[in-house]
Design a protein around this motif. Structure first.
Motif, PDB file in Angstrom:
ATOM      1  N   TYR A 114       6.357   4.603  -2.194  1.00 18.39           N
ATOM      2  CA  TYR A 114       5.772   5.391  -3.255  1.00 18.39           C
ATOM      3  C   TYR A 114       5.208   4.435  -4.295  1.00 18.39           C
ATOM      4  CZ  TYR A 114      10.276   4.450  -5.489  1.00 18.39           C
ATOM      5  OH  TYR A 114      11.391   3.831  -6.005  1.00 18.39           O
ATOM      6  N   TRP A 126       8.413  12.833   3.503  1.00 21.40           N
ATOM      7  CA  TRP A 126       7.664  11.847   2.722  1.00 21.40           C
ATOM      8  C   TRP A 126       7.700  10.491   3.414  1.00 21.40           C
ATOM      9  CZ3 TRP A 126       5.070  14.373  -0.764  1.00 21.40           C
ATOM     10  CH2 TRP A 126       5.625  15.486  -1.395  1.00 21.40           C
ATOM     11  N   ILE A 145       3.149   9.871  -4.338  1.00 21.02           N
ATOM     12  CA  ILE A 145       3.957   9.862  -3.111  1.00 21.02           C
ATOM     13  C   ILE A 145       3.134  10.492  -1.994  1.00 21.02           C
ATOM     14  CG2 ILE A 145       6.243   9.811  -4.126  1.00 21.02           C
ATOM     15  CD1 ILE A 145       6.414  12.779  -3.980  1.00 21.02           C
ATOM     16  N   THR A 146       3.256   9.935  -0.799  1.00 22.35           N
ATOM     17  CA  THR A 146       2.466  10.393   0.335  1.00 22.35           C
ATOM     18  C   THR A 146       3.356  11.025   1.391  1.00 22.35           C
ATOM     19  OG1 THR A 146       2.633   8.237   1.399  1.00 22.35           O
ATOM     20  CG2 THR A 146       0.720   8.620   0.006  1.00 22.35           C
ATOM     21  N   LEU A 147       2.756  11.896   2.180  1.00 21.44           N
ATOM     22  CA  LEU A 147       3.473  12.499   3.287  1.00 21.44           C
ATOM     23  C   LEU A 147       3.602  11.489   4.425  1.00 21.44           C
ATOM     24  CD1 LEU A 147       2.670  15.101   1.719  1.00 21.44           C
ATOM     25  CD2 LEU A 147       2.593  16.206   3.925  1.00 21.44           C
ATOM     26  N   LYS A 148       4.586  11.676   5.246  1.00 18.19           N
ATOM     27  CA  LYS A 148       4.815  10.803   6.398  1.00 18.19           C
ATOM     28  C   LYS A 148       3.568  10.781   7.275  1.00 18.19           C
ATOM     29  CE  LYS A 148       7.640   8.445   9.028  1.00 18.19           C
ATOM     30  NZ  LYS A 148       8.016   7.131   8.635  1.00 18.19           N
ATOM     31  N   ALA A 190      12.298  17.155   0.368  1.00 12.99           N
ATOM     32  CA  ALA A 190      12.163  17.203   1.831  1.00 12.99           C
ATOM     33  C   ALA A 190      13.162  18.196   2.430  1.00 12.99           C
ATOM     34  CB  ALA A 190      12.370  15.817   2.425  1.00 12.99           C
ATOM     35  N   TYR A 243      -1.025  13.774  -0.189  1.00 11.66           N
ATOM     36  CA  TYR A 243      -0.228  13.062  -1.188  1.00 11.66           C
ATOM     37  C   TYR A 243      -0.121  13.874  -2.474  1.00 11.66           C
ATOM     38  CZ  TYR A 243      -4.694  11.530  -3.195  1.00 11.66           C
ATOM     39  OH  TYR A 243      -5.944  11.491  -3.743  1.00 11.66           O
ATOM     40  N   LYS A 273      12.357  12.780  -3.721  1.00  6.55           N
ATOM     41  CA  LYS A 273      11.846  12.827  -2.348  1.00  6.55           C
ATOM     42  C   LYS A 273      12.864  13.412  -1.382  1.00  6.55           C
ATOM     43  CE  LYS A 273       9.802   9.134  -0.889  1.00  6.55           C
ATOM     44  NZ  LYS A 273       9.410   7.745  -0.663  1.00  6.55           N
TER      45      LYS A 273
END
Length: 164
Positions: free
Chosen positions: A124, A120, A34-37, A100, A75, A96
């Motif tokens: 994903y 996030w 999963i990656t950050l925004k 958050a 991530y 997620k």
């Protein structure tokens, strides 16, 4: 449980035992990324420890076992076992969303860096793990070292522009 040497000084613990619920034996492992925004590089020393504790706590609440995991600057890589009573997509939504909210509650200054309280990114990656579990565990372990090497290679040294 099988312990395999991945590289000198590193071992991977591979559990080939089936987990059990009241009427079910299961062995479902997933590789999750999963990656950050906007791929912001915020998982550093300031937020790393609290994010790691939150992710472990959320997995414990749902009965998800973390076999391997690394927090990279933008991530998260994880190798987890999700019980069959949860689908991967419902777990990811919970994971997620709650993480958050917990990050924004604990670190109030993050709300200025992320508009609309979205920590996030929307997407994903989830992949089931079969017989190549050792290779994926090795890949996750080596991601951090690989990222550090790439940063050093691509890092440009900036000098003081006001000195001659």
């Amino acid at each position: 449980m099988v312990v395999q040497v991945v590289s000198p000084g590193k071992v991977a613990i591979v559990t080939n035992q089936a987990n059990s619920l009241s009427h079910t034996k299961w062995m479902r492992k997933y590789h999750i990324v999963i990656t950050l925004k906007d791929r912001r590089k915020l998982i550093d020393n300031q937020y790393r420890k609290s994010l790691e504790e939150m992710l472990r706590q959320l997995c414990r609440y749902k009965g998800v076992e973390i076999h391997e995991g690394h927090l990279m600057p933008d991530y998260v890589h994880m190798l987890v076992s999700i019980p069959p009573k949860l689908s991967a997509s419902s777990f990811m939504g919970y994971f997620k969303g709650k993480s958050a909210l917990m990050m924004f509650d604990k670190h109030v200054n993050l709300k200025y860096k992320f508009c609309n309280r979205r920590f996030w990114s929307e997407d994903y990656y989830v992949s089931t793990i079969g017989p190549n579990e050792v290779a994926i565990a090795k890949y996750i372990m080596e991601q951090e070292a690989h990222g550090i090497v790439l940063d050093r290679l691509s890092g440009k040294e900036y000098g003081d522009p006001f000195k001659k």
